[in-house]
Scaffold this motif. Sequence first.
Motif, mmCIF file in Angstrom:
data_model
loop_
_atom_site.group_PDB
_atom_site.id
_atom_site.type_symbol
_atom_site.label_atom_id
_atom_site.label_comp_id
_atom_site.label_asym_id
_atom_site.label_seq_id
_atom_site.Cartn_x
_atom_site.Cartn_y
_atom_site.Cartn_z
ATOM 1 N N ARG A 308 11.134 -4.015 -5.874
ATOM 2 C CA ARG A 308 11.756 -2.792 -6.376
ATOM 3 C C ARG A 308 11.717 -1.669 -5.335
ATOM 4 N NH1 ARG A 308 13.078 -3.417 -11.894
ATOM 5 N NH2 ARG A 308 13.130 -5.698 -12.127
ATOM 6 N N LEU A 309 10.840 -1.781 -4.372
ATOM 7 C CA LEU A 309 10.751 -0.787 -3.299
ATOM 8 C C LEU A 309 11.620 -1.137 -2.096
ATOM 9 C CD1 LEU A 309 6.878 -0.215 -3.278
ATOM 10 C CD2 LEU A 309 8.599 1.425 -4.021
ATOM 11 N N TYR A 310 12.119 -2.351 -2.047
ATOM 12 C CA TYR A 310 12.731 -2.869 -0.818
ATOM 13 C C TYR A 310 13.946 -2.054 -0.362
ATOM 14 C CZ TYR A 310 14.103 -6.245 2.715
ATOM 15 O OH TYR A 310 14.415 -6.839 3.910
ATOM 16 N N ASN A 311 14.847 -1.727 -1.285
ATOM 17 C CA ASN A 311 16.071 -1.028 -0.894
ATOM 18 C C ASN A 311 15.791 0.325 -0.252
ATOM 19 O OD1 ASN A 311 17.722 -3.082 -1.743
ATOM 20 N ND2 ASN A 311 18.178 -2.158 -3.725
ATOM 21 N N PHE A 313 12.535 1.300 1.025
ATOM 22 C CA PHE A 313 11.464 1.312 2.021
ATOM 23 C C PHE A 313 11.439 0.099 2.941
ATOM 24 C CE2 PHE A 313 10.146 4.161 -1.315
ATOM 25 C CZ PHE A 313 9.611 5.236 -0.620
ATOM 26 N N GLY A 314 12.272 -0.916 2.669
ATOM 27 C CA GLY A 314 12.220 -2.119 3.467
ATOM 28 C C GLY A 314 11.045 -3.001 3.058
ATOM 29 N N ASP A 315 10.678 -3.931 3.913
ATOM 30 C CA ASP A 315 9.632 -4.905 3.611
ATOM 31 C C ASP A 315 8.251 -4.283 3.845
ATOM 32 O OD1 ASP A 315 8.014 -7.066 3.223
ATOM 33 O OD2 ASP A 315 9.009 -8.359 4.692
ATOM 34 N N LEU A 316 7.536 -4.046 2.741
ATOM 35 C CA LEU A 316 6.188 -3.473 2.827
ATOM 36 C C LEU A 316 5.114 -4.525 2.582
ATOM 37 C CD1 LEU A 316 6.644 -0.071 0.911
ATOM 38 C CD2 LEU A 316 7.019 -0.586 3.329
ATOM 39 N N SER A 317 5.491 -5.809 2.607
ATOM 40 C CA SER A 317 4.518 -6.857 2.271
ATOM 41 C C SER A 317 3.399 -6.965 3.301
ATOM 42 C CB SER A 317 5.220 -8.214 2.122
ATOM 43 O OG SER A 317 5.920 -8.563 3.308
ATOM 44 N N GLY A 318 3.597 -6.433 4.494
ATOM 45 C CA GLY A 318 2.544 -6.475 5.498
ATOM 46 C C GLY A 318 1.580 -5.316 5.444
ATOM 47 N N PHE A 319 1.796 -4.375 4.547
ATOM 48 C CA PHE A 319 0.938 -3.203 4.417
ATOM 49 C C PHE A 319 -0.129 -3.438 3.343
ATOM 50 C CE2 PHE A 319 4.677 -1.576 6.441
ATOM 51 C CZ PHE A 319 4.261 -0.487 7.200
ATOM 52 N N ASP A 320 -1.181 -2.639 3.381
ATOM 53 C CA ASP A 320 -2.226 -2.674 2.359
ATOM 54 C C ASP A 320 -1.645 -2.144 1.051
ATOM 55 O OD1 ASP A 320 -4.444 -2.478 0.742
ATOM 56 O OD2 ASP A 320 -5.491 -0.995 2.003
ATOM 57 N N LEU A 321 -1.589 -2.986 0.019
ATOM 58 C CA LEU A 321 -0.998 -2.580 -1.256
ATOM 59 C C LEU A 321 -1.709 -1.379 -1.867
ATOM 60 C CD1 LEU A 321 -0.249 -6.001 -2.992
ATOM 61 C CD2 LEU A 321 1.371 -4.438 -1.910
ATOM 62 N N ASP A 322 -2.985 -1.221 -1.557
ATOM 63 C CA ASP A 322 -3.736 -0.104 -2.132
ATOM 64 C C ASP A 322 -3.860 1.059 -1.144
ATOM 65 O OD1 ASP A 322 -4.297 -1.336 -4.668
ATOM 66 O OD2 ASP A 322 -5.600 -2.704 -3.577
ATOM 67 N N GLY A 323 -2.997 1.034 -0.134
ATOM 68 C CA GLY A 323 -2.948 2.135 0.818
ATOM 69 C C GLY A 323 -1.797 3.070 0.522
ATOM 70 N N GLN A 324 -1.675 4.102 1.345
ATOM 71 C CA GLN A 324 -0.641 5.122 1.163
ATOM 72 C C GLN A 324 0.753 4.526 1.402
ATOM 73 O OE1 GLN A 324 -0.119 8.272 4.200
ATOM 74 N NE2 GLN A 324 -0.441 9.750 2.540
ATOM 75 N N VAL A 325 1.730 5.040 0.662
ATOM 76 C CA VAL A 325 3.113 4.601 0.844
ATOM 77 C C VAL A 325 3.617 5.102 2.205
ATOM 78 C CG1 VAL A 325 5.465 4.710 -0.052
ATOM 79 C CG2 VAL A 325 3.525 4.665 -1.642
ATOM 80 N N GLN A 329 10.804 1.593 6.306
ATOM 81 C CA GLN A 329 10.862 0.689 7.450
ATOM 82 C C GLN A 329 12.334 0.371 7.742
ATOM 83 O OE1 GLN A 329 7.607 -0.157 8.829
ATOM 84 N NE2 GLN A 329 7.426 1.598 7.430
ATOM 85 N N GLY A 330 12.958 1.161 8.564
ATOM 86 C CA GLY A 330 14.385 1.009 8.809
ATOM 87 C C GLY A 330 15.184 2.011 7.987
ATOM 88 N N GLU A 331 16.509 1.855 7.996
ATOM 89 C CA GLU A 331 17.403 2.779 7.312
ATOM 90 C C GLU A 331 17.544 2.386 5.845
ATOM 91 O OE1 GLU A 331 19.736 6.119 6.872
ATOM 92 O OE2 GLU A 331 18.567 5.481 8.622
ATOM 93 N N PRO A 332 17.141 3.264 4.894
ATOM 94 C CA PRO A 332 17.269 2.940 3.470
ATOM 95 C C PRO A 332 18.729 2.900 3.037
ATOM 96 C CG PRO A 332 16.561 5.210 3.745
ATOM 97 C CD PRO A 332 16.538 4.599 5.113
ATOM 98 N N GLN A 333 18.997 2.152 1.963
ATOM 99 C CA GLN A 333 20.364 2.084 1.447
ATOM 100 C C GLN A 333 20.837 3.455 0.994
ATOM 101 O OE1 GLN A 333 21.062 -0.897 -1.538
ATOM 102 N NE2 GLN A 333 20.637 -2.598 -0.158
ATOM 103 N N VAL A 334 19.964 4.200 0.327
ATOM 104 C CA VAL A 334 20.297 5.563 -0.103
ATOM 105 C C VAL A 334 19.179 6.473 0.393
ATOM 106 C CG1 VAL A 334 20.812 7.081 -2.050
ATOM 107 C CG2 VAL A 334 21.482 4.661 -2.145
ATOM 108 N N ARG A 335 19.460 7.218 1.463
ATOM 109 C CA ARG A 335 18.418 8.012 2.102
ATOM 110 C C ARG A 335 17.828 9.054 1.155
ATOM 111 N NH1 ARG A 335 19.949 10.623 7.731
ATOM 112 N NH2 ARG A 335 20.201 8.394 8.162
ATOM 113 N N SER A 336 18.689 9.726 0.392
ATOM 114 C CA SER A 336 18.189 10.765 -0.512
ATOM 115 C C SER A 336 17.280 10.173 -1.580
ATOM 116 C CB SER A 336 19.356 11.513 -1.173
ATOM 117 O OG SER A 336 20.147 10.619 -1.938
#
Length: 450
Positions: A308-311, A313-325, A329-336
Amino acid sequence: MATRKMRLGMSMRGIGYHPAAWRHPDVPADGTLRIDHYVRNAQTAERGLFDMIFFADGIAIREKDLPRGSLARSGFELAEMEPLTLLPALAMVTKHVGLVTTASTTYNEPYHLARKFATLDLISHGRAGWNIVTSWSDAEGRNFNRDKHLDYDTRYERAAEFVEVVKGLWDSWEPGALVYDRESGVFYDESRMHELNHVGKHFKVKGPLNVAEMPQGRPVLFQAGAAGQGRDIAAQHAEVIYAAQDTIGDAKTYYDDVKGRLARHGRDWDDLKIMPALRPVVGRTRAEAQAKFDELQELLDPMVGLARLYNEFGDLSGFDLDGQVPEPQGEPQVRSGAEHILARARRHNLTIRQLGRQLAGEGNSCVIGTAADVVDRMEEWFTGGACDGFNITPNVLPGGCDDFVELVTPELQRRGLFRTAYEGRTLRENLGLKPHVNRYEAARRAAAAE
């Protein structure tokens, strides 16, 4: 003068709108493929005096497997029954509740679709409804000889012509055209059967339709379009709109805009019912309702939250899930949209896991509380001129439908907002819509009056 009553639809697609519904212990994980699951929910909705049950539908698996592995953990809109085959079966185990489903104008032909819905109306004795959509995903296009979905303008142009053709086909036979006169040997009155002879940009359809004498005159027309062209098509054709506004202010603006377009098409204000989505989580106490919601949230797989975050924020699977957002990662589909979500995460100090859960399981249409809390929200919107009723999108089925009928329906009735018995035989009658008048019958009457 009769008091205005709220209209209600129960959205029955699958096993609920929460992506972790299939993991809930009281939900049949394979319910999307079991007729008994749909029968139970349909009969419960009818017991709760709902105007209709509603099936959203897609003709592809539209969710993307991003990040890789997330789709296999979702269980949402993956494998389910085809609704125009399912609804005739449900017609045989219900008597009053309307039977409404989505069908695409992009991946159907008008004659085929007109025939199916006319048949459903006959089988159900006047309870059929068609939710008009153009479809939206490339995944659907790839199932129908296309690499890409049709562009926006072409889809809506085709849809407008498609609906006109279907309506024309449904009027092929005037009431009383089939006389069945054994003595004279006349099966039908030739003067009351009409070929459509439509020739347009997208369709060439001669007609007539080989289905006739529908109990409602024609099925009720639904739409979910909210864009400019979608609003115009709705104002011209739709009799019910499923809306999706987040606030009462936005809902009232939408309501006034679409209803304000009716007059230019020769229609009255009440010829169209607008029903926004509502996702109630109801308990006998607020604590019980919150516990129901929290249980579902705990069942949500973190990979589904990441999807649900992918569009944004991109792929966040390599980050600590319990860390800060992190930053996108790259250009979002809808920047706003990404900026808005990130600001919320930072404002509330949310972790990646928490933000994913929020986006997957919550939304402004979600109301958690007692029956009185839920009805307070419904009454505010209904009496405030923001809607004519609601399309209920329960988190889980059958529990969400059971809870609404057991707890919310009586509260609506206590406040005089909802019926205590069905008013008519057909979906059109129960919605308080005008009877359909066949175009040729109307012309015949007008000529006779001159």
